[in-house]
Every structure is written in structure tokens, then in C-alpha cells.
Design an enzyme around this catalytic site. Sequence first.
Site, PDB file in Angstrom:
ATOM      1  N   LYS A  80       9.908 -36.869  -6.803  1.00  0.00           N
ATOM      2  CA  LYS A  80      11.254 -37.193  -6.312  1.00  0.00           C
ATOM      3  C   LYS A  80      12.182 -35.992  -6.484  1.00  0.00           C
ATOM      4  O   LYS A  80      12.096 -35.275  -7.485  1.00  0.00           O
ATOM      5  CB  LYS A  80      11.778 -38.402  -7.084  1.00  0.00           C
ATOM      6  CG  LYS A  80      13.121 -38.931  -6.634  1.00  0.00           C
ATOM      7  CD  LYS A  80      13.452 -40.196  -7.428  1.00  0.00           C
ATOM      8  CE  LYS A  80      14.822 -40.748  -7.114  1.00  0.00           C
ATOM      9  NZ  LYS A  80      15.119 -41.990  -7.865  1.00  0.00           N
ATOM     10  N   SER A 155      16.996 -45.491  -5.351  1.00  0.00           N
ATOM     11  CA  SER A 155      17.151 -44.122  -4.910  1.00  0.00           C
ATOM     12  C   SER A 155      15.829 -43.390  -4.676  1.00  0.00           C
ATOM     13  O   SER A 155      15.825 -42.237  -4.216  1.00  0.00           O
ATOM     14  CB  SER A 155      17.964 -43.334  -5.950  1.00  0.00           C
ATOM     15  OG  SER A 155      17.287 -43.291  -7.192  1.00  0.00           O
ATOM     16  N   SER A 179      15.835 -48.309  -8.992  1.00  0.00           N
ATOM     17  CA  SER A 179      15.520 -47.303  -7.980  1.00  0.00           C
ATOM     18  C   SER A 179      14.047 -47.098  -7.680  1.00  0.00           C
ATOM     19  O   SER A 179      13.702 -46.424  -6.710  1.00  0.00           O
ATOM     20  CB  SER A 179      16.141 -45.956  -8.376  1.00  0.00           C
ATOM     21  OG  SER A 179      17.537 -46.023  -8.308  1.00  0.00           O
TER      22      SER A 179
END
Length: 470
Positions: A80, A155, A179
Amino acid sequence: MTQLHDLTALEQGELISTGKLSPVELTDHYLDRIDRLNASVGAYVTVTPETAREQARQAEAALGEDRPLSPLHGVPVPVKDLNFVAGVRATQGSAAFAEYVPDTDDHIVTRLRQAGTVLLGKTNTPEFGLPCYTENQVAPPARTPWDLDYSAGGSSGGAGAAVASGLAPLAQGSDGGGSIRIPSSVCGLFGIKPSRGRVSSGPTLYDISGLSTNGPMARTVADAAALLDVLAGPMPGDSFSAPPLPAGETFLDQVDREPTSLRIAVLTAPTVPGISVHPDCVTATEKTADLLSSLGHHPQALELPADDTLRLVFEQVWAVMAAQRPVPDESLLMPLTRHLRARGASVSGPDFANALYTFRVVGSLVAALQQDFDVILSPTLAQPPALVGALRDDADPAQEFDNLAAFTPFAALYNATGQPSVSLPLHWNEAGLPIGVMLGGRYGDEATLISLSAQLERVHPWAHRKPAIW
């Protein structure tokens, strides 16, 4: 005909370990798919083909060495873009860091390197991971491949889009308020938010609140468990440390371990006042409760009093964490980020301390509740997947934050308490969109959640379902 991306990560790893599949061939396969499909789903911010091919060559060379290898050796695992990989751009979803290149690996990247995985690139994330959608000023929106009009969540939305689209076999994500579980829900994946301290967040940008943790997202429970084995473990400087598994055991071992008969609390109404839950999400939860009952478990409806305290203190802590991050040029930030940073700057030290204290009180209350229940079942989200742009309100970011809270009122509880939680893709609605359900366990007890999830997967499998882009 079965293609390489149809295989699970563990199947890929097994073929690599026996010499039947080259890590270079597998890496090239995914890089080709990324080149063709990434623009449609917005999964990657940065693709690293040179790094990927070099790591794949190293993984292939290591097969001849006389040492034990990870089950994921040679398997691609993207990172990520909130996390740092030395020498690779880390935008953190922000135009303010569009060209920032760190010189340090996060601890999870160190562990991925040690396991012999291959870095395909950095997956898309909203600015600093603050909202539960993935739309920013550095890359196209991350979209769920089940319907490209809809958001992949956030996210870790880029990670979810990558795995669900066959642009990676599995992925690392992070979860500070849902997330990992939110994109897992809207992308039809299995995701694990581990216990606080199970996975190191260092050595940079430590989350002093304890809300956030790294974890796996995958198409199967076994793949996620194998990646958790790679990521888990204490590192120097960690503020928290979860209790280890018994000596010699792995999280992957738990997949084949039938759970005992469990007492399961079923929660379909959020504790946040004034929030309604969509019938699709309620139905998914109720059907899961019925399935659990058929497996010999004991689901029991649970109603908790509505109380806005946790939402209010979560907002304070979230805002302070947004304000803590150094930013070279505030004018480049998005409206929600600027709003939260201003809000965080106004929170006093005593108020911040009281908010963290409230998290600990809530943790104690939930721990007491789980004297009577082994697991808590709820919807992952209060609504089905949202259209791209539907949750944003640049003109009124305070209202936007309320919109986000209403979309995901169940997930943040486990960030506040530090307990493990998983989202399972057991259901799809009539529109063909995935609807996740969530299980929460006792602190340190990912093992029960993994074994229970694997049991559910065996009787109600989901990995055979693939979106049209597949």
C-alpha cells in the site's frame, strides 16, 4: 483454461517450490495484466517492473539453496502506498508527496523481502488513508471490478481492486478505522485486521494511538493466513506486542483446524445513533447467522445501547493523527485532509488523552461482553458499495466525515479496542455487488477467527466467483 492468476497464492507458491512455475514467468504475467487493466480499476499508483523482475530472479535463484522457504516465496505481493519501500515513490495518496522517495523500508516490507515475495508496485490509497474511499489527486479512483461505477472502498482500496481484478494474488493493506475490511467487503475479498501489536507499524510514522495496523487481503482464508504469518511478529521499537501463537504453530495451521462450538453475538444495529443499516447488509448478516447455526454454533441476537461517545472520540483521535503528519505544502491537500488537520490542531492535550482513555474503557467493556460470547458477528458496512464520488463532499468536509461514519459504523470499534476482526465475502446482492460480513474476536485470538472463517469458506465458498474483468 486455467490461467496463472486463477491460482491461489499458495498454489502459486507450491508450483514455484517444486520447480513447476518460474517466479519470473508469474511476475511477467501480472505485470502484463497491470499494463492492460490498471487504468480501468485504479489499483496501482506506482508499478515497479524492474524491481519486480529482479526480485523474481532472486527468488528463482534461491530455490537451489538449502534453506527453508516461505510458502509465499516468489509470489507477488504489492504494498500500500501509505507504507515505505526504500527507493520507491510513496505518494501517501497526496499531491504534496507526489515525488517523495523514502530511503527506509517499513518493517512489513522487511518481512516481505525476507519471505522472498515480489513487489509489483504500490497500491492506491486516499490522502494519508483518511477516508473510506480511494480517490485522490495523484491517481485515478480505485474501483471495485464487480461494477466499475462503484468505489473499491478505502483506504486500502487499491489493494482491494488489485486482488479482486487479478492484478495481484494477494496484497498487504493497513486498517485504522476499517481500511482493510471496507475494501474487502466491497471487492468480494477476505481481509484480516490483526490484533494491536500483531504486526509492526514501524520504523517510521508510528501510530501512537494504536488504531492502525497492517494486515492481509486475499481471495481465500488460507492465502490471508499465510500472508499474516509473513507480516506478524515484533520488531525493535514496537509500542505494542500481541500474545504469540503456541510454539510451532502458524496462522496457516488454523485453516485446517475445525473450530469448537462457539457462542456468537449477532449485532445488526450500530451503536452510533441515527444510522440505519441497508436491508442487504442486514440480510447478509442474518444469513450468516443461520449458516453458523447449521454448523453447530450458537448465534444470539445482541442489542447494544446507542451511544455517540466512541464516534466523537474517534473523530478527535483521527483528526490529531492527521495533524501530526508533517506536510511541506498545505495548499496541495484535499479539503477533507485540511479540515481534519485544523480540527486536530484544536484538540487539547487533555482531550486527546481522555479520548485514548475512552478507547481503553471501551476495550474493557467489550472484553467483559466476550466473557459470554466468543465472536461478534455484524455487517462490515451499513450500506452496499458506494458509487465513485458519492461519499465525497469537498464543499463541506465536516459533512463528508459524517457521511463516512454513517457508511462504516461497525468497523472502528475493533480499532479502538485493538481486537482482531475479519471481513468475509459470503454474499452478493441482486445488483451483483459483494456484501461483506464481519467477525470480531477476543484480543490476540486471530486463530479462532481464521478457523471459523475457513469453516464458513468450506461450506459456502466464494473464490470461484470472479468479475467480468477477470
